[in-house]
Each structure stands twice: as C-alpha cells, then as structure tokens.
Write an enzyme that holds these catalytic residues in place. Structure first.
Site, mmCIF file in Angstrom:
data_model
loop_
_atom_site.group_PDB
_atom_site.id
_atom_site.type_symbol
_atom_site.label_atom_id
_atom_site.label_comp_id
_atom_site.label_asym_id
_atom_site.label_seq_id
_atom_site.Cartn_x
_atom_site.Cartn_y
_atom_site.Cartn_z
ATOM 1 C CE LYS A 1 -1.280 2.537 1.831
ATOM 2 N NZ LYS A 1 -2.753 2.607 1.855
ATOM 3 C CG ASP B 1 -4.208 0.482 -0.778
ATOM 4 O OD1 ASP B 1 -4.570 -0.573 -1.327
ATOM 5 O OD2 ASP B 1 -4.108 0.602 0.464
ATOM 6 C CE LYS C 1 -6.755 -2.731 0.959
ATOM 7 N NZ LYS C 1 -6.285 -1.348 1.189
ATOM 8 C CG ASP D 1 -17.142 -3.573 -10.291
ATOM 9 O OD1 ASP D 1 -18.043 -4.306 -10.753
ATOM 10 O OD2 ASP D 1 -17.341 -2.392 -9.973
ATOM 11 C CB THR E 1 -4.948 -6.536 8.367
ATOM 12 O OG1 THR E 1 -5.316 -5.182 8.080
ATOM 13 C CG2 THR E 1 -3.737 -6.911 7.559
ATOM 14 N NE ARG F 1 -1.839 5.465 11.743
ATOM 15 C CZ ARG F 1 -2.706 4.595 12.246
ATOM 16 N NH1 ARG F 1 -3.709 5.024 12.967
ATOM 17 N NH2 ARG F 1 -2.559 3.313 12.028
HETATM 18 O O1 C5P Z 1 -0.505 2.502 10.585
HETATM 19 P P1 C5P Z 1 0.048 3.274 9.434
HETATM 20 O O2 C5P Z 1 -0.336 4.716 9.478
HETATM 21 O O3 C5P Z 1 1.524 3.064 9.194
HETATM 22 O O4 C5P Z 1 -0.719 2.650 8.183
HETATM 23 C C1 C5P Z 1 -0.270 2.854 6.880
HETATM 24 C C2 C5P Z 1 -1.130 2.092 5.894
HETATM 25 O O5 C5P Z 1 -1.187 0.716 6.250
HETATM 26 C C3 C5P Z 1 -2.583 2.540 5.833
HETATM 27 O O6 C5P Z 1 -2.725 3.371 4.688
HETATM 28 C C4 C5P Z 1 -3.388 1.287 5.640
HETATM 29 O O7 C5P Z 1 -3.823 1.147 4.302
HETATM 30 C C5 C5P Z 1 -2.439 0.170 5.914
HETATM 31 N N1 C5P Z 1 -2.923 -0.652 7.048
HETATM 32 C C6 C5P Z 1 -3.248 -1.994 6.855
HETATM 33 N N2 C5P Z 1 -3.673 -2.766 7.894
HETATM 34 C C7 C5P Z 1 -3.791 -2.240 9.127
HETATM 35 C C8 C5P Z 1 -3.495 -0.870 9.350
HETATM 36 C C9 C5P Z 1 -3.055 -0.110 8.287
HETATM 37 O O8 C5P Z 1 -3.162 -2.471 5.724
HETATM 38 N N3 C5P Z 1 -4.211 -3.010 10.101
#
Ligand code: C5P
Length: 234
Positions: free
Chosen positions: A33, A60, A62, A65, A115, A206
């Site tokens: 991604k 990604d 999003k 427009d 989120t 991460r």
């Molecule tokens: O937390 P992690 O590093 O696994 O996040 C991976 C991806 O998840 C991020 O690139 C982010 O776009 C998405 N994410 C999300 N909602 C959250 C946290 C992360 O959509 N609350």
C-alpha cells in the site's frame, strides 16, 4: 500458502526507505500500500517501479473531488497498472471513479467513514446520524455505485459484509497479532479474526515494517493465518 491476503503499508517518507523495506521483505510480500506520505515524496515513479518488479500496488489516495477531476485522475491511475485505489464513499465521487476506471483491472475501494471520525466530527460536518448509521448508508451507496470493494475496520467487517454482499472486496486495516504492540490503533483484531469475519485483504504496517526482521515478522503472520485456516493446497 495460497496467495497472501496481507498488504504491507509502506508508510515511510522516502523512496530509499521504501526500497530498503521491499528488499528486506523479498518474496514474502507481493502487495504494497502506497499512501499519501510516500506518494507525496516518491510519486507515481515509485509506483511504476514496484509494479515493474512484479509487485501489486494499493494506492491509498482517498480521492474526493468534482466528478470530472476524479474520473480523469482514476483513468491515469488505471493506466499505470495499479490494483486497488481508494475513493470516498460519496455517490458522485464513486460514479465518476467507476467511469474513469473503465474496463481496466483497477479495483476501486470506497472509504465509508474515516476511522478517526467520531460523533463530534460528524456533528461538526452537519450530520445528525450516528457513525454506524452513516457507515451503513455509505455501504449501500457504494453497492449502488458499483465500486469493487470497501475499506472497513475489522470490528465492522462482519456487518459491512452482510450489507455489501459476497462479491465486494473488503480490505481491513487495524489488524494486529495477539501480543503485538497496538500503536495508535485502539480498535484492532487479529489477522485470523479479521479474515474469519469476512475480510479479503488485511493492511498491516508497523507490526511488520518496524520489526527488526520484517520478513520474519511477515512470515510469522502468514503462519498464524495458515494455522487458523489451513489452505487446501489447491
Ligand atoms: O497501524 P498500522 O501501521 O498497521 O497501519 C497501517 C495502515 O492502516 C496505515 O497506512 C493507515 O492508512 C491505516 N490505518 C487506518 N486506521 C487507523 C490506523 C491506521 O486506516 N486507525
């Protein structure tokens, strides 16, 4: 195992860092991604590089427009050979994106409600409904607009699957192995739980990208998924 459902979030700030991660992960990862940060620094050139190496890309961005701008931008993304692209789950935006995608292989994913948004944020934007109500409305609009899938929190994926039907591709971030650090993600599920609830793909950042051995961390997740749902070998 069969094709991995894991998409690795390349949330890094430069082409060099991204290349180092892709090298470290090697054949263990086939789907990446690219989000706003890396796109802003490395651009479409790096996306082309990944695709050239045989990797699949989830862009990604999003998009949100006016229809004409979305349609034309999506057509450009489709031309590059990207697999997945996000747009906001607003009727006009999604219909323009579907038009721009044409008959390419690009699959469009709709983002229902970010989120990070809570009831106060919706109120500030003038909505009087609750977050789950808005998610439900937007899932229905996404189905009508004929996008290919949705991004969903793993804790909502079961409900979203029921509303969206079996043909929609559901992608869930917010996934962590039991025992792994949750970072800033408060509402998480394990990879196996998210898949069992109806997700087709899991976005993991991460837990893998900040591991001292990213390939080993991803291999452990793959084993975890295999144990929960052994493949038939077909
Ligand atoms: O937390 P992690 O590093 O696994 O996040 C991976 C991806 O998840 C991020 O690139 C982010 O776009 C998405 N994410 C999300 N909602 C959250 C946290 C992360 O959509 N609350």
């Amino acid at each position: 195992m069969n094709e991995s459902p894991v998409i690795i979030a390349l949330d890094v700030e430069s082409t060099e860092e991204a290349r180092a991660l892709v090298r470290a992960l090697g054949p263990e990862a086939g789907f990446y991604k690219v989000g706003m940060e890396l796109y802003a620094s490395a651009g479409m050139e790096f996306v082309r590089e990944l695709i050239g190496e045989g990797k699949r890309v989830f862009l990604d961005m999003k998009y949100y427009d006016i229809g004409e701008t979305v349609r034309r931008a999506v057509a450009q993304v489709a031309r590059v050979g990207v697999d997945l692209l996000t747009v906001h789950a607003v009727g006009q935006v999604m219909r323009a994106a579907v038009d721009g995608r044409g008959d390419s292989k690009l699959r469009l994913l709709a983002v229902t409600v970010l989120t990070s948004f809570d009831q106060d944020d919706l109120h500030e934007m003038g909505y009087t409904c609750t977050v789950p109500e808005l998610v439900g409305m937007r899932v229905r609009t996404a189905v009508e607009a004929k996008v290919d899938g949705l991004v969903s929190s793993p804790l909502e994926v079961r409900t979203v699957r029921k509303l969206a039907g079996s043909a929609m591709t559901l992608v869930t971030p917010g996934v962590r192995s039991a025992g792994a650090s949750k970072g800033d993600q408060k509402r998480v599920a394990t990879p196996a739980e998210a898949l069992a609830s109806g997700a087709n793909y899991l976005v993991i950042g991460r837990q893998v990208t900040r591991a001292s051995d990213p390939a080993a961390a991803l291999a452990a997740i793959h084993r975890e998924i295999e144990v929960a749902a052994p493949s038939t070998g077909n």
